[in-house]
Scaffold this motif. Structure first.
Motif, short mmCIF file in Angstrom:
data_model
loop_
_atom_site.label_atom_id
_atom_site.label_comp_id
_atom_site.label_asym_id
_atom_site.label_seq_id
_atom_site.Cartn_x
_atom_site.Cartn_y
_atom_site.Cartn_z
N UNK A 80 48.07 -32.41 50.03
CA UNK A 80 46.78 -32.14 50.68
C UNK A 80 46.01 -33.43 50.94
N UNK A 81 46.09 -34.37 49.99
CA UNK A 81 45.42 -35.65 50.18
C UNK A 81 46.05 -36.43 51.34
N UNK A 82 47.38 -36.45 51.38
CA UNK A 82 48.07 -37.11 52.48
C UNK A 82 47.69 -36.49 53.82
N UNK A 83 47.65 -35.15 53.87
CA UNK A 83 47.35 -34.46 55.12
C UNK A 83 45.95 -34.81 55.62
N UNK A 84 44.98 -34.86 54.70
CA UNK A 84 43.61 -35.19 55.11
C UNK A 84 43.53 -36.63 55.63
N UNK A 85 44.12 -37.56 54.88
CA UNK A 85 44.05 -38.96 55.30
C UNK A 85 44.84 -39.19 56.58
N UNK A 86 45.98 -38.52 56.74
CA UNK A 86 46.79 -38.71 57.95
C UNK A 86 46.06 -38.20 59.18
N UNK A 87 45.27 -37.14 59.04
CA UNK A 87 44.52 -36.63 60.18
C UNK A 87 43.28 -37.49 60.47
N UNK A 88 42.87 -38.26 59.47
CA UNK A 88 41.68 -39.11 59.61
C UNK A 88 42.05 -40.51 60.08
N UNK A 89 43.13 -41.07 59.51
CA UNK A 89 43.58 -42.43 59.83
C UNK A 89 45.07 -42.38 60.19
N UNK A 90 45.42 -41.89 61.38
CA UNK A 90 46.83 -41.72 61.74
C UNK A 90 47.51 -43.03 62.13
N UNK A 91 47.71 -43.91 61.13
CA UNK A 91 48.40 -45.18 61.35
C UNK A 91 49.70 -45.19 60.55
N UNK A 92 50.60 -46.09 60.94
CA UNK A 92 51.96 -46.05 60.40
C UNK A 92 52.10 -46.63 59.00
N UNK A 93 51.06 -47.19 58.44
CA UNK A 93 51.18 -47.80 57.13
C UNK A 93 51.18 -46.84 55.97
N UNK A 94 50.97 -45.55 56.22
CA UNK A 94 51.01 -44.53 55.17
C UNK A 94 50.01 -44.88 54.06
N UNK A 95 50.43 -44.75 52.80
CA UNK A 95 49.53 -44.97 51.67
C UNK A 95 48.94 -46.38 51.67
N UNK A 96 49.69 -47.34 52.19
CA UNK A 96 49.18 -48.72 52.27
C UNK A 96 47.93 -48.77 53.14
N UNK A 97 48.01 -48.19 54.34
CA UNK A 97 46.86 -48.24 55.26
C UNK A 97 45.69 -47.43 54.74
N UNK A 98 45.98 -46.27 54.11
CA UNK A 98 44.90 -45.45 53.55
C UNK A 98 44.15 -46.22 52.47
#
Length: 522
Positions: A80-98
């Motif tokens: 759920x955390x990944x889904x929220x962050x991915x919809x907010x900051x859709x960049x390719x760095x995954x957890x690094x970019x978040x």
């Protein structure tokens, strides 16, 4: 000292992330179905086809079912955390970019360095299992137990741990000098594992669309294989194999409730796939809508299949007799279904190939994002003009992964990956919580249900707590190896990344990142 501190805690401005999204050199061919298939491709495979046997045999017994339930719950929260962050900051760095956008540069570096461990070592782990099943498949066709010479299909080293009268550490791997030989020789190099990594690396350089086509095909075969195993194996289940469901504790994390939690840590590696979905964010046609679908959908499907397959496996074969390296194929042979084991082995080969493909998609995109931000040499951010792939990062990570797969044993590889994954999940959960507090007005196409306090604060906190709890259950050597890896990463960061970071240099020159200043004047 204050300038130094401000640099290592500097956050990447949200507007800078948005600019990176809009100006990407990646092509965007991936649909919601492709992203879901990438998630399933990364999740279904290694956990059930390689590590389940080891976790049941050495840690949890039939309680491996509970291990998957516990891991699935923790993953659902992280998902759920990944889904929220991915919809907010859709960049390719995954957890690094978040993490970079929420917690600052130093923690972003740590999680990015952790992700390198997660993907490189994870792919190497699967490649070792892929070679075992390839041997089972060809040997089954020939009506034999094995065909590959163990000297050229095994790692030259073994890792021995928690064994009486033997010091923990690496030892030379002695294997039969040939198929059927009673004489022991030194293993040299795992050729099958090395070759599959090299082949997939070249495929990924060709383009993400081509890789997605291959992955979608193999995911379909893999799902069919799981269902065939479940329905074929049900009638061979013996109720006595479930007794005791949680075997008595024999110490050192073997069996008992502690063994179930140790098993949960081991199989946690199985759920790495939905993290890989977020690394393709800049290649998705509609990332803010499709990324949450891919992340949540793939985890839901896979968790159900994991529990079902593990329940059938420990019901077919008594847990002390489960083969640790190829549990599903050997289980079918044990109940007299050798022909089906050949078919299943082919499906498993396809399944493990898709896991490899997904893991190898993720790693170079982490390299690319870190190089784009100046934390790694700029050569890793080079994009191929025709295929739209980070080809230098892909070739480099592929070669490193191939060497690991050829030389290192599966046990140490799997434990390293699980602990690294938990570290990333912890920081993603904390990032979700922090961004809810510091950036409450960011447009979020997907939000964790439950409102601000329950969905935005409590559930991310619970996710972080659970990830930290599972991390604490890992073996001391596994945790120590991860901290050694982090220490190596910090040396590289302070030798290169600290001095070349775009955000850090902006802070040093003007007190705030340039993008933030520009936004402030706008």
């Amino acid at each position: 000292m204050s300038s130094f501190f401000r640099r290592i805690v500097a956050r990447k401005p949200i507007e800078s992330v948005e600019r990176e999204i809009n100006e990407t050199e990646y092509k965007r061919p991936l649909t919601a179905l492709d992203l879901t298939a990438i998630g399933i491709g990364g999740i279904i495979g290694a956990g059930i086809f390689v590590l389940t046997g080891r976790a049941a045999k050495k840690n949890a017994g039939p309680g491996i079912i509970l291990s998957f339930v516990f891991s699935g719950i923790v993953c659902a929260l992280a998902c759920l955390c990944y889904a929220e962050l991915a919809s907010t900051l859709p960049v390719s760095g995954s957890a690094y970019s978040f993490t970079y956008a929420s917690l600052g540069e130093l923690l972003a570096w740590i999680v990015g360095w952790d992700l390198m461990l997660e993907y490189l070592v994870g792919a190497a782990t699967v490649a070792v299992g892929w070679g075992v099943y390839l041997d089972i498949f060809f040997a089954g066709i020939a009506g034999k137990d094995a065909l590959f010479d163990p000297r050229y299909s095994s790692a030259p080293f073994v890792w021995i741990e928690n064994t009486a009268n033997v010091t923990d550490g690496f030892y030379m791997n002695k294997v039969p000098c040939g198929v059927g030989s009673d004489e022991l020789c030194q293993a040299y190099f795992n050729i099958p594992a090395f070759l599959i990594i090299i082949i997939l690396t070249l495929l990924l350089v060709l383009g993400i669309r081509e890789a997605a086509w291959v992955n979608n095909t193999m995911v379909a075969i893999k799902l069919i294989v799981c269902l065939v195993f479940i329905f074929a194996g049900i009638k061979y289940i013996k109720n006595e194999n479930y007794t005791p469901f949680v075997p008595p504790n024999e110490g050192k994390g073997k069996y008992g409730l502690s063994g179930v939690f140790d098993g949960a840590v081991t199989v946690f590696f199985a759920y790495i796939g939905f993290d890989a979905v977020t690394t393709t964010a800049q290649e998705a046609a509609n990332p803010q809508r499709d990324l949450p679908i891919g992340i949540i959908g793939s985890l839901a499907v896979c968790t159900v299949l994991y529990i079902a397959v593990s329940a059938v496996l420990v019901g077919m074969v008594h847990y002390p007799d489960i083969d640790a390296s190829a549990p599903v194929g050997r289980a079918l042979i044990a109940v007299g279904l050798r022909p089906l084991s050949v078919v299943i082995s082919f499906g498993i080969i396809c399944g493990l190939t898709s896991v490899l493909l997904v893991l190898m998609i993720g790693q170079p995109r982490i390299f690319y994002s870190m190089a784009y931000d100046g934390l790694l040499p700029p050569v890793f951010s080079k994009m191929h003009p025709k295929t739209g792939t980070p080809y230098v990062a892909t070739l480099t990570s592929g070669f490193l992964c191939a060497i690991m797969a050829a030389l290192l044993p599966v046990d140490i590889l799997g434990n390293l990956t699980s602990v690294g994954t938990l570290s990333a999940f912890f920081l993603v959960s904390v990032s979700t919580l922090v961004l809810r507090i510091t950036e409450p007005d960011l447009p979020r196409k997907f939000q964790i249900p439950g409102g601000f306090w329950f969905g935005g604060i409590f559930l991310p906190f619970l996710s972080a707590f659970c990830a930290a709890g599972l991390f604490s259950q890992a073996t001391v050597p596994s945790i120590a190896r991860v901290f050694i890896w982090m220490a190596i990463g910090l040396v590289i960061y302070f030798a290169f990344g600290f001095w070349n970071s775009k955000v850090g240099r902006a802070v040093a020159n003007g007190g705030a990142p340039a993008e933030s200043k520009k936004a402030a004047h706008a």
